[in-house]
Write a protein that holds these residues in place. Structure first.
Motif, PDB file in Angstrom:
ATOM      1  N   ALA A 166      55.821 -11.940 116.966  1.00  0.00           N
ATOM      2  CA  ALA A 166      56.044 -10.689 116.239  1.00  0.00           C
ATOM      3  C   ALA A 166      55.417  -9.488 116.921  1.00  0.00           C
ATOM      4  CB  ALA A 166      55.497 -10.822 114.816  1.00  0.00           C
ATOM      5  N   ILE A 167      54.271  -9.670 117.572  1.00  0.00           N
ATOM      6  CA  ILE A 167      53.576  -8.523 118.159  1.00  0.00           C
ATOM      7  C   ILE A 167      54.412  -7.834 119.239  1.00  0.00           C
ATOM      8  CG2 ILE A 167      51.585  -7.838 119.550  1.00  0.00           C
ATOM      9  CD1 ILE A 167      49.945  -9.906 117.934  1.00  0.00           C
ATOM     10  N   PRO A 168      54.939  -8.575 120.246  1.00  0.00           N
ATOM     11  CA  PRO A 168      55.759  -7.858 121.239  1.00  0.00           C
ATOM     12  C   PRO A 168      57.033  -7.268 120.662  1.00  0.00           C
ATOM     13  CG  PRO A 168      55.814 -10.239 121.624  1.00  0.00           C
ATOM     14  CD  PRO A 168      54.761  -9.989 120.596  1.00  0.00           C
ATOM     15  N   LEU A 169      57.611  -7.913 119.647  1.00  0.00           N
ATOM     16  CA  LEU A 169      58.808  -7.358 119.020  1.00  0.00           C
ATOM     17  C   LEU A 169      58.486  -6.044 118.310  1.00  0.00           C
ATOM     18  CD1 LEU A 169      61.787  -7.642 118.263  1.00  0.00           C
ATOM     19  CD2 LEU A 169      61.076  -8.994 116.265  1.00  0.00           C
ATOM     20  N   ALA A 170      57.377  -6.029 117.570  1.00  0.00           N
ATOM     21  CA  ALA A 170      56.967  -4.797 116.887  1.00  0.00           C
ATOM     22  C   ALA A 170      56.614  -3.707 117.898  1.00  0.00           C
ATOM     23  CB  ALA A 170      55.776  -5.091 115.978  1.00  0.00           C
ATOM     24  N   ALA A 171      55.947  -4.083 118.975  1.00  0.00           N
ATOM     25  CA  ALA A 171      55.604  -3.101 120.012  1.00  0.00           C
ATOM     26  C   ALA A 171      56.857  -2.538 120.669  1.00  0.00           C
ATOM     27  CB  ALA A 171      54.702  -3.749 121.059  1.00  0.00           C
ATOM     28  N   ALA A 172      57.871  -3.385 120.861  1.00  0.00           N
ATOM     29  CA  ALA A 172      59.129  -2.916 121.463  1.00  0.00           C
ATOM     30  C   ALA A 172      59.807  -1.882 120.576  1.00  0.00           C
ATOM     31  CB  ALA A 172      60.061  -4.104 121.713  1.00  0.00           C
ATOM     32  N   VAL A 173      59.830  -2.138 119.275  1.00  0.00           N
ATOM     33  CA  VAL A 173      60.435  -1.182 118.339  1.00  0.00           C
ATOM     34  C   VAL A 173      59.652   0.125 118.324  1.00  0.00           C
ATOM     35  CG1 VAL A 173      60.974  -0.764 115.918  1.00  0.00           C
ATOM     36  CG2 VAL A 173      61.420  -3.013 116.918  1.00  0.00           C
ATOM     37  N   LEU A 174      58.320   0.014 118.290  1.00  0.00           N
ATOM     38  CA  LEU A 174      57.479   1.210 118.272  1.00  0.00           C
ATOM     39  C   LEU A 174      57.661   2.036 119.542  1.00  0.00           C
ATOM     40  CD1 LEU A 174      55.295   2.595 116.536  1.00  0.00           C
ATOM     41  CD2 LEU A 174      53.580   1.298 117.823  1.00  0.00           C
ATOM     42  N   LEU A 175      57.735   1.357 120.686  1.00  0.00           N
ATOM     43  CA  LEU A 175      57.884   2.064 121.960  1.00  0.00           C
ATOM     44  C   LEU A 175      59.291   2.629 122.137  1.00  0.00           C
ATOM     45  CD1 LEU A 175      55.794  -0.377 124.143  1.00  0.00           C
ATOM     46  CD2 LEU A 175      55.287   2.037 123.747  1.00  0.00           C
ATOM     47  N   ALA A 176      60.273   1.997 121.501  1.00  0.00           N
ATOM     48  CA  ALA A 176      61.627   2.564 121.541  1.00  0.00           C
ATOM     49  C   ALA A 176      61.664   3.922 120.848  1.00  0.00           C
ATOM     50  CB  ALA A 176      62.615   1.605 120.885  1.00  0.00           C
ATOM     51  N   LEU A 177      60.769   4.129 119.893  1.00  0.00           N
ATOM     52  CA  LEU A 177      60.713   5.399 119.168  1.00  0.00           C
ATOM     53  C   LEU A 177      59.776   6.406 119.838  1.00  0.00           C
ATOM     54  CD1 LEU A 177      60.485   3.964 115.533  1.00  0.00           C
ATOM     55  CD2 LEU A 177      62.518   4.871 116.676  1.00  0.00           C
ATOM     56  N   PHE A 178      58.649   5.912 120.360  1.00  0.00           N
ATOM     57  CA  PHE A 178      57.617   6.816 120.870  1.00  0.00           C
ATOM     58  C   PHE A 178      57.244   6.525 122.323  1.00  0.00           C
ATOM     59  CE2 PHE A 178      56.835   6.061 116.296  1.00  0.00           C
ATOM     60  CZ  PHE A 178      57.114   7.345 115.826  1.00  0.00           C
TER      61      PHE A 178
END
Length: 483
Positions: A9-21
């Motif tokens: 879950a951590i890399p998936l959440a980081a990917a979503v966050l980085l896609a935005l910011f």
């Protein structure tokens, strides 16, 4: 279960966050923080598997044992150190005008998504999900290889997409054949794609179908591993993509694809009761050691040079797993570890060397040890380590592979030694020219991140001098699972 959920879950959440910011200055910090948390979660998962044994979770769709938890930990470690290296590297690329803010956002988000797909592929119990994760890893790395949007990088990404797309289609057909054989034994609701179920009934699977399936699987996943003659995408992808991508391609993705082959080999060995799968892996492995060795002397691009070196070492690991047995499997796992650490360290040093020189052409990179002693020594020590010089860990694993070959397959030993000797002469001559001489480059606009280089090389040196008992037992458990 919570540890594995965090790892995924951590890399998936980081990917979503980085896609935005991912275009803000804090993106590099988010990328490193996400990678660090993934490493911590992988460490917690490793401790639990070692203390409690294999875990089967999420309705048996995910399975972790000493074999894949070792690769999960290695993937998380190299992913974290690569994220540290990429902080100054990508800033310099942005300062030089090679990357825009939107491209940085794409890089950071796809880096984390790439890590997520590899971790899913390593931890899943379902051969179908394994195939989907490998295909997703292909798609994310295509975007990373094409990041610079130059004609050559787009060509490399297209070649990578086409070759690996065709290869992964072969792997899909092999997976379908395994399901076809397993369904007759387990039934349509018996988990005919779950590896733990297949491992229990492997002796009752149809041998002819399994042997045909393995041919498609080794061709399919072997394309991702870089096995000759399926390797043509790899040098171009390394040369044209950003250096952090080259590091994770060589250090991680090739391991994941080979892991898929090894898992399937266990099933085929049990179904056939012969050395058919091992012989096939030995043949591909031997060819993959020999061919790149003679290509090394012709390379003019430093990243292509080490791309061919990665192909050679994956061939050696494939050959070791093909031989089978406790010593060869132990050596294959050790070589997989030290190659990942060493090759990623080399790419870290090469990335900053190319930035200083303003080029990746070997003849135009000179005097690294005078201009930046840490980069120069990092590249030289990394090259000596990957060439198998004692006391580095690569020497230990290669020695174990060669002595096993001398005992069981003496005809292959002269071929391996000749290829390794040719590779040594070609690579050492080129690296020596880059490290010594009069400097030709310019200072970097940001301090290079060289801690990952010497951390990796320090671990490789330690594994050449002394393997901690718990780590040696870990390798032995994983080697027993391979057979």
């Amino acid at each position: 279960m919570i540890e594995l959920a965090l790892v995924l879950a951590i890399p998936l959440a980081a990917a979503v966050l980085l896609a935005l910011f991912g275009h803000y200055r804090v993106a590099a910090d988010i990328n490193s923080a996400g990678s660090l948390l993934t490493l911590v979660a992988a460490g917690m998962l490793t401790i639990r598997v070692i203390s409690e044994g294999p875990l089967v979770v999420l309705d048996e769709q995910f399975f972790v044992d000493p074999l894949n938890v070792f690769l999960i930990a290695l993937t998380a470690l190299v992913g974290f150190t690569t994220s540290l290296f990429s902080r100054p590297y990508m800033r310099i690329e942005h300062d030089h005008g090679r990357l825009s803010a939107s491209r940085l956002r794409l890089y950071h988000s796809m880096f984390q998504m790439f890590m997520c797909t590899m971790l899913v592929a390593l931890s899943t119990n379902n051969l179908g999900i394994l195939w989907v994760a490998m295909e997703a890893a292909t798609l994310t790395t295509v975007l990373l290889v094409a990041l610079y949007r130059t004609p050559s990088s787009l060509e490399a990404a297209w070649k990578y997409f086409i070759l690996c797309g065709v290869g992964i289609a072969q792997a899909l057909f092999g997976t379908i054949l395994i399901y076809f054989a397993a369904e007759r034994v387990l039934g349509p609701l018996g988990g005919a794609l779950l590896w733990t179920h297949l491992d229990v009934v492997k002796g009752g699977l149809e041998p002819t179908v399994l042997s045909l399936a393995f041919v498609f699987l080794i061709v399919g996943y072997g394309t991702k591993t870089g096995l000759v003659p399926l390797h043509n995408w790899l040098p171009d992808a390394h040369a044209e993509g950003p250096t952090p991508v080259s590091a994770v391609l060589s250090g991680l993705l090739l391991n994941v694809a080979l892991y898929a082959i090894v898992r399937c080999k266990v099933l085929v060995d049990g179904a056939l009761g012969t050395h058919f799968a091992g012989n096939l892996m030995m043949g591909f492995g031997l060819l993959t050691v020999v061919v790149p060795a003679f290509y090394l002397s012709r390379q003019k691009d430093v990243k292509r040079l080490f791309g061919y070196s990665s192909i050679e070492h994956m061939g050696l690991i494939t050959f070791a797993f093909g031989m089978g047995g406790p010593v060869a499997s132990f050596a294959g796992l050790l070589h997989m570890t030290v190659h990942s650490l060493t090759k990623s360290a080399i790419f870290f040093a090469v990335g900053h060397a190319a930035q200083m020189a303003g080029t990746q052409i070997i003849d135009n990179i000179k005097g690294l040890i005078k201009q930046s002693p840490t980069i120069g020594w990092g590249l030289m020590l990394g090259a000596l380590a990957i060439l198998g010089m004692p006391p580095f860990g690569v020497f230990t694993s290669e020695f174990m592979i060669l002595t096993t070959a001398i005992k069981h397959y003496p005809w292959a030993t002269p071929i391996l030694l000749t290829a390794l000797g040719v590779a040594f002469a070609a690579m050492f001559g080129k690296v020596q020219g880059m490290v010594f001489g009069e400097p030709t480059g310019r200072p970097l606009s940001h301090n290079p991140a060289l801690l990952p280089v010497f951390l990796h090389l320090g671990l490789v040196l330690m594994l050449g001098l002394w393997i901690p008992p718990y780590l040696a037992e870990w390798y032995r458990q994983a080697a027993r699972l391979i057979g």
